[in-house]
Each structure stands twice: as C-alpha cells, then as structure tokens.
Design a protein around this motif. Sequence first.
Motif, PDB file in Angstrom:
ATOM      1  N   LEU A  50       0.816  -1.208   0.000  1.00  0.00           N
ATOM      2  CA  LEU A  50       0.000   0.000   0.000  1.00  0.00           C
ATOM      3  C   LEU A  50       0.855   1.266   0.000  1.00  0.00           C
ATOM      4  O   LEU A  50       0.452   2.286  -0.549  1.00  0.00           O
ATOM      5  CB  LEU A  50      -0.941   0.012   1.204  1.00  0.00           C
ATOM      6  N   MET A  51       2.029   1.190   0.592  1.00  0.00           N
ATOM      7  CA  MET A  51       2.900   2.364   0.617  1.00  0.00           C
ATOM      8  C   MET A  51       3.488   2.648  -0.774  1.00  0.00           C
ATOM      9  O   MET A  51       3.673   3.802  -1.137  1.00  0.00           O
ATOM     10  CB  MET A  51       4.029   2.173   1.625  1.00  0.00           C
ATOM     11  N   ILE A  52       3.791   1.611  -1.543  1.00  0.00           N
ATOM     12  CA  ILE A  52       4.400   1.846  -2.857  1.00  0.00           C
ATOM     13  C   ILE A  52       3.389   1.829  -3.996  1.00  0.00           C
ATOM     14  O   ILE A  52       3.753   2.113  -5.135  1.00  0.00           O
ATOM     15  CB  ILE A  52       5.524   0.825  -3.141  1.00  0.00           C
ATOM     16  N   SER A  53       2.126   1.524  -3.732  1.00  0.00           N
ATOM     17  CA  SER A  53       1.143   1.452  -4.809  1.00  0.00           C
ATOM     18  C   SER A  53       0.934   2.778  -5.538  1.00  0.00           C
ATOM     19  O   SER A  53       0.781   2.763  -6.765  1.00  0.00           O
ATOM     20  CB  SER A  53      -0.178   0.891  -4.304  1.00  0.00           C
ATOM     21  N   PRO A  92      -0.008  18.697 -13.178  1.00  0.00           N
ATOM     22  CA  PRO A  92       0.817  17.779 -12.390  1.00  0.00           C
ATOM     23  C   PRO A  92       0.734  18.086 -10.893  1.00  0.00           C
ATOM     24  O   PRO A  92       0.958  17.219 -10.066  1.00  0.00           O
ATOM     25  CB  PRO A  92       2.219  17.982 -12.934  1.00  0.00           C
ATOM     26  N   TRP A  93       0.394  19.336 -10.546  1.00  0.00           N
ATOM     27  CA  TRP A  93       0.243  19.677  -9.135  1.00  0.00           C
ATOM     28  C   TRP A  93      -0.979  18.992  -8.537  1.00  0.00           C
ATOM     29  O   TRP A  93      -0.977  18.604  -7.366  1.00  0.00           O
ATOM     30  CB  TRP A  93       0.141  21.193  -8.956  1.00  0.00           C
ATOM     31  N   GLY A  94      -2.014  18.850  -9.341  1.00  0.00           N
ATOM     32  CA  GLY A  94      -3.201  18.137  -8.851  1.00  0.00           C
ATOM     33  C   GLY A  94      -2.887  16.687  -8.550  1.00  0.00           C
ATOM     34  O   GLY A  94      -3.319  16.133  -7.530  1.00  0.00           O
ATOM     35  N   LEU A  95      -2.116  16.055  -9.412  1.00  0.00           N
ATOM     36  CA  LEU A  95      -1.696  14.671  -9.177  1.00  0.00           C
ATOM     37  C   LEU A  95      -0.817  14.577  -7.932  1.00  0.00           C
ATOM     38  O   LEU A  95      -0.965  13.660  -7.127  1.00  0.00           O
ATOM     39  CB  LEU A  95      -0.950  14.140 -10.398  1.00  0.00           C
ATOM     40  N   ALA A  96       0.070  15.560  -7.755  1.00  0.00           N
ATOM     41  CA  ALA A  96       0.934  15.559  -6.572  1.00  0.00           C
ATOM     42  C   ALA A  96       0.109  15.708  -5.294  1.00  0.00           C
ATOM     43  O   ALA A  96       0.375  15.031  -4.292  1.00  0.00           O
ATOM     44  CB  ALA A  96       1.960  16.681  -6.675  1.00  0.00           C
ATOM     45  N   VAL A  97      -0.907  16.554  -5.310  1.00  0.00           N
ATOM     46  CA  VAL A  97      -1.767  16.728  -4.134  1.00  0.00           C
ATOM     47  C   VAL A  97      -2.526  15.450  -3.837  1.00  0.00           C
ATOM     48  O   VAL A  97      -2.637  15.026  -2.673  1.00  0.00           O
ATOM     49  CB  VAL A  97      -2.724  17.925  -4.338  1.00  0.00           C
ATOM     50  N   PHE A 101      -2.152  13.236  -0.485  1.00  0.00           N
ATOM     51  CA  PHE A 101      -3.333  12.921   0.315  1.00  0.00           C
ATOM     52  C   PHE A 101      -3.447  11.412   0.543  1.00  0.00           C
ATOM     53  O   PHE A 101      -3.730  10.959   1.657  1.00  0.00           O
ATOM     54  CB  PHE A 101      -4.585  13.466  -0.374  1.00  0.00           C
ATOM     55  N   LEU A 102      -3.208  10.625  -0.501  1.00  0.00           N
ATOM     56  CA  LEU A 102      -3.235   9.171  -0.352  1.00  0.00           C
ATOM     57  C   LEU A 102      -2.140   8.683   0.598  1.00  0.00           C
ATOM     58  O   LEU A 102      -2.365   7.806   1.433  1.00  0.00           O
ATOM     59  CB  LEU A 102      -3.086   8.489  -1.712  1.00  0.00           C
ATOM     60  N   PHE A 103      -0.948   9.258   0.478  1.00  0.00           N
ATOM     61  CA  PHE A 103       0.143   8.901   1.381  1.00  0.00           C
ATOM     62  C   PHE A 103      -0.221   9.229   2.828  1.00  0.00           C
ATOM     63  O   PHE A 103       0.024   8.440   3.737  1.00  0.00           O
ATOM     64  CB  PHE A 103       1.423   9.636   0.975  1.00  0.00           C
ATOM     65  N   PHE A 104      -0.834  10.387   3.041  1.00  0.00           N
ATOM     66  CA  PHE A 104      -1.276  10.778   4.380  1.00  0.00           C
ATOM     67  C   PHE A 104      -2.297   9.789   4.927  1.00  0.00           C
ATOM     68  O   PHE A 104      -2.207   9.370   6.081  1.00  0.00           O
ATOM     69  CB  PHE A 104      -1.864  12.192   4.323  1.00  0.00           C
ATOM     70  N   LEU A 105      -3.277   9.422   4.107  1.00  0.00           N
ATOM     71  CA  LEU A 105      -4.308   8.491   4.559  1.00  0.00           C
ATOM     72  C   LEU A 105      -3.725   7.117   4.883  1.00  0.00           C
ATOM     73  O   LEU A 105      -4.118   6.481   5.863  1.00  0.00           O
ATOM     74  CB  LEU A 105      -5.401   8.352   3.501  1.00  0.00           C
ATOM     75  N   ILE A 106      -2.786   6.658   4.072  1.00  0.00           N
ATOM     76  CA  ILE A 106      -2.190   5.348   4.317  1.00  0.00           C
ATOM     77  C   ILE A 106      -1.299   5.382   5.551  1.00  0.00           C
ATOM     78  O   ILE A 106      -1.332   4.473   6.380  1.00  0.00           O
ATOM     79  CB  ILE A 106      -1.401   4.876   3.081  1.00  0.00           C
TER      80      ILE A 106
END
Length: 117
Positions: A50-53, A92-97, A101-106
Amino acid sequence: MSPRSSSLIASFSEQWLIMVGMTLLLCGFLAYIIYDAVVVTAAELLHRLLMISPVLLVLAVHWLSTVRPADRLKFPMPVSEPDAIHRAGSSPWGLAVVLLFLFFLIYYQPSLHGLIF
C-alpha cells in the motif's frame, strides 16, 4: 462384570478423554501461534504494498503514455484521439496533491481508523 473391571474401564476412558482434550488444546494453541505469525507477516507485506502502490500507479501511467500504441499491451479500451488527454487541462500539481493525500491516509490509517470507529 466385576466392580473392579468396570472401574478400570471408567478410569481408562477418563484418561483417554483427558489425553484427547490436552492434545486438542495443544494443537489449538500451536495453530493460534502459527496463525498469528502468518497474519502479522501478511499485514506487513500488505502495508508495504500500500505504501508503494501510488508510485507503481504513476509509473504504470507514465509507461502507458510514453510507449507507442503498437508496442503497448493490448487492452480492450475504447479508442479516442491520441492527444485528447493533453487537452483535458490536468495539472501535475493536482496529481501531486492527490498522491500526498493518499500517502497521508495510508500513513495515518490506524489513528484515523481509531477516530472514526
């Protein structure tokens, strides 16, 4: 039958039941220990996946967008114009955000799970 032989049979059956009970208890305890180790290992592997997905997803999208269509794997998808994705106006900034956000949730999933449930 004499009273002595019936008490011997009762003693034998009681001993047999105790041995079977102890064996089942030992097998259950060993199965729990093995099950616990397997679940912990699977949870660690799933956490790493999940961390690298998100990174794997970005790499897959990058590969699919840079490889020529003839060299790409054939997926049954509807065909659109070749440059339609570039006119969509995505940033690309939207993808980075979204990835942050996904990294924060995980990363904070256990504490967030405790707050929600």
